[in-house]
Design a protein around this motif. Sequence first.
Motif, short mmCIF file in Angstrom:
data_model
loop_
_atom_site.label_atom_id
_atom_site.label_comp_id
_atom_site.label_asym_id
_atom_site.label_seq_id
_atom_site.Cartn_x
_atom_site.Cartn_y
_atom_site.Cartn_z
N ARG A 44 0.69 -0.89 -0.20
CA ARG A 44 0.00 0.04 0.11
C ARG A 44 1.01 1.11 0.08
O ARG A 44 1.76 1.23 0.84
CB ARG A 44 -0.88 -0.18 1.23
CG ARG A 44 -1.65 1.47 1.53
CD ARG A 44 -2.49 1.22 2.43
NE ARG A 44 -3.17 2.63 2.99
CZ ARG A 44 -4.22 2.55 3.50
NH1 ARG A 44 -5.23 1.77 3.71
NH2 ARG A 44 -4.40 3.93 4.05
N GLU A 45 0.72 2.25 -0.77
CA GLU A 45 1.49 3.26 -1.11
C GLU A 45 0.69 4.50 -0.63
O GLU A 45 -0.13 5.12 -1.58
CB GLU A 45 1.93 3.56 -2.55
CG GLU A 45 3.06 4.72 -2.68
CD GLU A 45 3.36 4.98 -3.93
OE1 GLU A 45 4.21 5.89 -4.10
OE2 GLU A 45 3.26 4.28 -5.12
N ASP A 46 0.51 4.94 0.55
CA ASP A 46 0.00 6.25 1.17
C ASP A 46 0.71 7.46 0.40
O ASP A 46 1.71 7.55 0.32
CB ASP A 46 0.04 6.34 2.44
CG ASP A 46 -0.92 5.28 3.09
OD1 ASP A 46 -1.70 4.80 2.55
OD2 ASP A 46 -0.86 5.29 4.60
N PHE A 47 -0.21 8.55 0.07
CA PHE A 47 0.25 9.84 -0.36
C PHE A 47 0.97 9.45 -1.76
O PHE A 47 2.14 9.78 -2.01
CB PHE A 47 1.11 10.65 0.47
CG PHE A 47 0.45 10.71 1.97
CD1 PHE A 47 -0.56 11.70 2.13
CD2 PHE A 47 0.90 9.92 2.96
CE1 PHE A 47 -0.86 11.70 3.31
CE2 PHE A 47 0.23 10.19 4.22
CZ PHE A 47 -0.39 10.94 4.33
N CYS A 48 0.38 8.65 -2.70
CA CYS A 48 1.24 8.00 -3.85
C CYS A 48 1.59 8.86 -4.94
O CYS A 48 2.46 8.61 -5.76
CB CYS A 48 0.49 6.88 -4.24
SG CYS A 48 -1.05 7.41 -5.33
N GLY A 49 0.90 10.07 -5.17
CA GLY A 49 1.26 10.97 -6.14
C GLY A 49 0.92 10.30 -7.52
O GLY A 49 -0.24 9.78 -7.75
N THR A 50 1.99 9.99 -8.40
CA THR A 50 1.81 9.50 -9.41
C THR A 50 1.60 7.84 -9.69
O THR A 50 2.00 7.01 -10.71
CB THR A 50 2.90 9.81 -10.48
OG1 THR A 50 4.18 9.51 -9.88
CG2 THR A 50 2.89 11.38 -10.73
N ALA A 51 1.88 7.37 -8.34
CA ALA A 51 1.96 5.65 -7.95
C ALA A 51 3.09 5.09 -8.73
O ALA A 51 3.09 4.04 -9.28
CB ALA A 51 0.75 5.35 -8.36
N SER A 68 -2.89 2.27 -4.25
CA SER A 68 -2.15 3.62 -4.45
C SER A 68 -3.17 4.63 -3.89
O SER A 68 -4.37 4.61 -4.63
CB SER A 68 -1.65 3.87 -5.71
OG SER A 68 -0.92 2.69 -6.40
N ILE A 69 -3.06 5.09 -2.88
CA ILE A 69 -3.96 6.15 -2.35
C ILE A 69 -3.36 7.67 -2.31
O ILE A 69 -2.30 8.06 -1.83
CB ILE A 69 -4.33 5.94 -1.17
CG1 ILE A 69 -5.02 4.45 -0.96
CG2 ILE A 69 -5.47 6.91 -0.63
CD1 ILE A 69 -5.12 3.90 0.28
N ASP A 70 -4.35 8.65 -2.88
CA ASP A 70 -3.98 10.11 -2.74
C ASP A 70 -5.23 10.99 -2.88
O ASP A 70 -6.10 10.46 -3.51
CB ASP A 70 -2.92 10.39 -3.97
CG ASP A 70 -2.23 11.51 -3.52
OD1 ASP A 70 -0.84 11.42 -3.28
OD2 ASP A 70 -2.65 12.76 -3.77
N PRO A 75 -2.06 14.25 -10.00
CA PRO A 75 -1.12 13.41 -9.94
C PRO A 75 -1.63 11.82 -10.37
O PRO A 75 -0.88 10.96 -11.11
CB PRO A 75 -0.17 13.41 -8.76
CG PRO A 75 -1.22 13.97 -8.01
CD PRO A 75 -2.39 14.72 -8.55
N LEU A 76 -2.78 11.47 -9.84
CA LEU A 76 -3.40 9.99 -10.09
C LEU A 76 -3.71 9.97 -11.52
O LEU A 76 -3.16 8.92 -12.08
CB LEU A 76 -4.49 9.89 -9.28
CG LEU A 76 -4.35 9.83 -7.72
CD1 LEU A 76 -5.79 9.90 -6.91
CD2 LEU A 76 -3.70 8.52 -7.47
N THR A 95 -4.45 -1.03 -7.85
CA THR A 95 -5.68 -0.29 -7.65
C THR A 95 -5.15 1.34 -7.07
O THR A 95 -4.71 1.51 -6.24
CB THR A 95 -6.59 -0.69 -6.65
OG1 THR A 95 -6.97 -2.28 -7.02
CG2 THR A 95 -7.80 -0.07 -6.24
N MET A 96 -5.98 2.32 -7.95
CA MET A 96 -5.74 3.57 -7.57
C MET A 96 -6.96 4.27 -6.76
O MET A 96 -8.12 4.07 -7.28
CB MET A 96 -5.35 4.49 -8.60
CG MET A 96 -3.92 3.95 -9.42
SD MET A 96 -3.78 4.88 -10.88
CE MET A 96 -2.81 6.16 -9.99
N LEU A 97 -7.00 4.90 -5.85
CA LEU A 97 -7.99 5.62 -4.90
C LEU A 97 -7.80 6.97 -4.69
O LEU A 97 -6.58 7.33 -4.26
CB LEU A 97 -8.38 4.76 -3.73
CG LEU A 97 -8.77 3.34 -3.78
CD1 LEU A 97 -8.90 2.76 -2.51
CD2 LEU A 97 -10.06 3.17 -4.64
#
Length: 257
Positions: A44-51, A68-70, A75-76, A95-97
């Motif tokens: 899990r990547e918090d504050f992921c920006g561009t993942a 990936s969460i931001d 940036p997402l 998964t991007m959220l």
Amino acid sequence: MRRPRKPYDKYGLYERAVQRPQFDIDFVTRVFITERGHVPIALREDFCGTAFISAEWVRSHPRRTALSIDLDAAPLAWGRRWNVEPLGAEARRLTMLQKDVRSVFSPKADVTVAFNFSYCVFMTREDLVDYFRKAKRAITPGGAFMLDGYSGPDSLEAGNEVRNYAKFIYTWDQRPMDAITGRALRYIHFRMKGQRKTMERAFTYDWRLWTITELIDALREAGFARVDVYDEKKNGYRRVSRAEWKDAFIPILVAWT
């Protein structure tokens, strides 16, 4: 699928100047295997920006998944086009959220990362501990939460760090810190070589600067079983119990559930 050549806009420049996803993935994998004896699968990547990290994580192993969460849509969207879609069929494992990282608790991760000092957006200890506590809820038993620290005299003083790259110049601009609140503004500027115009304040960071001691105490209060500190040595980052005082101290903290 062949990777497209990313543009030299502010997100592309940030990835080139700041991020080292392969280093992050190698570190996460090495530390987790050493501690738990098996390869971590779910990131899990918090504050992921561009993942960027998430995409490379998925690419690094055929079973790996990433969440990936931001909060920021821009940036997402950029990351979806330039990092996720080039994964092809592998993109199904990412998964991007667009959500507040404190509001998402599933699926649980083997490892959650909050790199590039992103947690510094929390201005009070109450909010910081609340984030750490909620991050812990979204990690599997025996999993890890990893974040980098930003400390030492150099982190407190106003000034610029300038780095030259093949096609652009990167400037990290530190403004004076408030001695009472610990609040400080930081900017990133870019200038393409051969061009006069500078991309002023391509990124703005309104942070509270947390000491390593404060972070460790907050992680323990949030319920993590153990917090390890990894310091950069000649042979890479190694776990330490003590560290020499130095102008720039940027360790990686690993909190175990």
